[in-house]
Design an enzyme around this catalytic site. Structure first.
Site, short mmCIF file in Angstrom:
data_model
loop_
_atom_site.label_atom_id
_atom_site.label_comp_id
_atom_site.label_asym_id
_atom_site.label_seq_id
_atom_site.Cartn_x
_atom_site.Cartn_y
_atom_site.Cartn_z
N ASP A 80 0.84 -1.19 0.00
CA ASP A 80 0.00 0.00 0.00
C ASP A 80 0.88 1.25 0.00
OD1 ASP A 80 -2.36 1.81 0.72
OD2 ASP A 80 -3.28 -0.17 0.85
N HIS A 302 -4.48 5.67 3.69
CA HIS A 302 -5.10 4.55 2.98
C HIS A 302 -4.63 3.21 3.54
CE1 HIS A 302 -5.75 1.78 -0.48
NE2 HIS A 302 -6.81 2.53 -0.69
N SER A 471 -10.94 -0.74 -2.25
CA SER A 471 -9.77 -0.82 -1.39
C SER A 471 -10.13 -1.23 0.02
CB SER A 471 -9.05 0.54 -1.33
OG SER A 471 -8.34 0.79 -2.50
#
Length: 547
Positions: A80, A302, A471
């Site tokens: 990521d 994220h 995601s």
């Protein structure tokens, strides 16, 4: 990173614009958990039959099937943008390279990566700098091919170069579309921000308050009928959109404004190349020893959110519950703000496999893959080591049976990848909006759906937020895989995949085809036609391992 925001703006009840964003987030400070506070925000852990929402039955599985059973630790790699390794709900669960001595500046285990205590970054340089924004892959393709083909026709190009010429035309088309879309988006979001800001200030002045949060709007300090109508409309709109305040909406719009400007200035800039920071040789796909130990990076929101969904601490009486209860989270930074590079993805997969990961979460994707062979080699390598890969389907409301997103679910020879699951995003209610409106789909290209809309998880600074996207759906599946591997350690990667897909909860609800108002059977949107379910998966694993 293919996590574009859905910048479709809708008119709220009061003429103020509130955004519907594919990565909308509401940040809150940690609170002591209880059954109510954990189950409420984390709807995706609940049970469709018992709780009336389309969760994965995780709480029920732990209470009824896993209580008292023995589990073993499972290492999960998260490829990521970075992870906040100091987060109070994650730090106990971090994977630890026991052969490496932290902070001594030496490669103690001789694996080529200095001080890789909790993972590695393939986006960092030896001087400590890190890549933040990178270009899109079609930008890179166009920058490489335009000097050769600009102004030429296919007929004037030598036959040996026509494949490259066709790629040039395709990249130019998508690149031009992105420039046009982002230019218009920048204008629209700028206007939305100004209108929201002015409207908010007007209401605050009228109410004589400093903040327009839902508590204030629900019980406003006024008896004026006109103001009461305004505040009630705002309150209802914020509740529906999942925001705690109008200030949170403004912050989200401002973030979208900055993101769109960055796309135009950097990701779509044919002359921009941040790779000098890394100091590697970008076209040398065999090069593996580069990067640095910085797992946080410029923006780890994220990856931190993904990590929490998989394995936030279930024992510390804080925040949220991760899906897996005996997991080691390995951070591998390879996804910039822009498109990830094939070389980095391949190296990230190999790093995770070589350091003991059983499952790899890959919440990223793109539509060009110029170094695809090296990624496929890494995926095959993971397969030989029994490692399961979980990949997000993408957030462009596209039919993946008609357009390929990379890493693709099939190898170049057409063989389906046996150790990879591709995941679309579903929503909370079993109605026409069960499929998240942004989610990619495909009867053949997408294996299964998982909750991915308004998912509450960890974000940097020991905070928590709602985010949406495939995601978020992928780590739900990764978490389920980690639970299965933990309690049934003999299961192979292909068996994990088979159990997860076979146990998916089928539904024939008539849903909106993503990006349209057309209704079709949910069954038509993925190979399984279902939503993953931990309870059913554990039941199936029990039957299979008992044989």
């Amino acid at each position: 990173m293919s996590i574009p925001l859905s910048f479709r703006l809708r008119l709220a009840a009061l003429g103020l614009l509130l955004p519907t964003l594919a990565s909308a987030q509401t940040v809150t400070a940690p609170a002591p958990p209880s059954a109510v506070t954990l189950a409420g925000p984390q709807w995706y852990l609940l049970d469709p039959q018992k709780d009336g929402v389309m969760g994965v039955s995780a709480l029920r599985a732990y209470a009824e099937l896993l209580q008292g059973r023995t589990s073993t630790p499972v290492t999960v790699a998260i490829i990521d943008a970075g992870i906040d390794t100091a987060h109070t709900d994650l730090k106990r669960l971090l994977w630890r390279n026991t052969k490496e001595i932290a902070g001594n500046g030496q490669d103690d285990d001789q694996n080529g990566y200095v001080d890789d205590v909790h993972g590695w970054s393939f986006l960092g340089g030896p001087d400590g700098r890190n890549v933040d924004i990178d270009t899109y892959e079609d930008t890179r393709v166009l920058a490489r091919l335009q000097p050769r083909f600009q102004g030429k026709t296919r007929a004037t190009v030598p036959a040996a170069q026509r494949a490259d010429y066709d790629l040039y035309l395709k990249a130019k088309k998508t690149y031009d579309e992105k420039v046009k879309e982002n230019t218009q988006r920048l204008k629209e979001i700028g206007e939305a921000y100004t209108e929201n800001q002015q409207g908010a200030e007007a209401v605050k002045q009228a109410l004589k308050v400093s903040s327009l949060d839902t508590a204030t709007l629900h019980h406003p300090p006024t008896q004026d009928p006109e103001l009461l109508a305004v505040t009630n409309g705002l309150y209802q709109n914020l509740k529906q959109a999942g925001y705690p305040s109008l200030e949170a909406v403004l912050a989200e719009i401002k973030e979208a404004l900055t993101d769109t400007k960055n796309q135009l200035d950097y990701s779509l800039n044919l002359k921009f190349d941040p790779r000098g920071v890394v100091q590697d040789h970008p076209n040398d796909v065999k090069e593996r020893r580069y990067g640095n130990k910085d797992l946080y990076g410029p923006e780890p929101s994220h990856g931190t959110h993904v990590a929490g969904i998989i394995g936030a601490d279930r024992t510390n009486a804080l925040g949220i519950l991760g899906l897996a209860d005996n997991v080691r989270l390995m951070a591998v930074r390879a996804v910039p703000n822009g498109d990830e590079r094939d070389k980095d993805v391949a190296n990230a997969i190999r790093y995770a496999v070589d350091n003991g990961a059983s499952i790899i979460n890959m919440s990223f994707g793109k539509y060009y893959s110029p170094q695809r062979p090296v990624v496929e080699e890494a995926i095959r390598y993971a397969g030989t080591k029994g490692v399961l890969l979980v990949h997000s389907a993408g957030n462009e409301s596209k039919n993946m049976d008609q357009e390929t997103q990379y890493p693709a679910p099939v190898f170049r020879n057409g063989q389906r990848i046996p150790n990879m699951i591709t995941v679309g995003a579903s929503a909370r209610q079993n109605n026409a909006d069960l499929v998240a409106e942004f989610s990619n789909y495909g009867r053949h290209a997408v294996d299964v759906f998982a909750p991915g809309n308004q998912i509450y998880s960890t974000v940097p600074g020991s905070l928590y937020a709602n985010k949406s996207g495939t995601s978020m759906a992928a780590p739900v599946v990764t978490g389920i895989a980690a639970v299965l591997k933990s309690y049934f350690p003999t299961l192979t990667a292909t068996q994990l995949k088979s159990i997860i897909l076979q146990s998916a909860q089928p539904t024939h609800t008539q849903v909106h085809q993503p990006g349209t108002k057309k209704l079709l059977d949910f069954r038509e949107l993925s190979g399984t036609g279902g939503i993953v379910n931990l309870y059913r998966a554990v039941e199936l694993a029990q039957r299979q391992t008992a044989q």
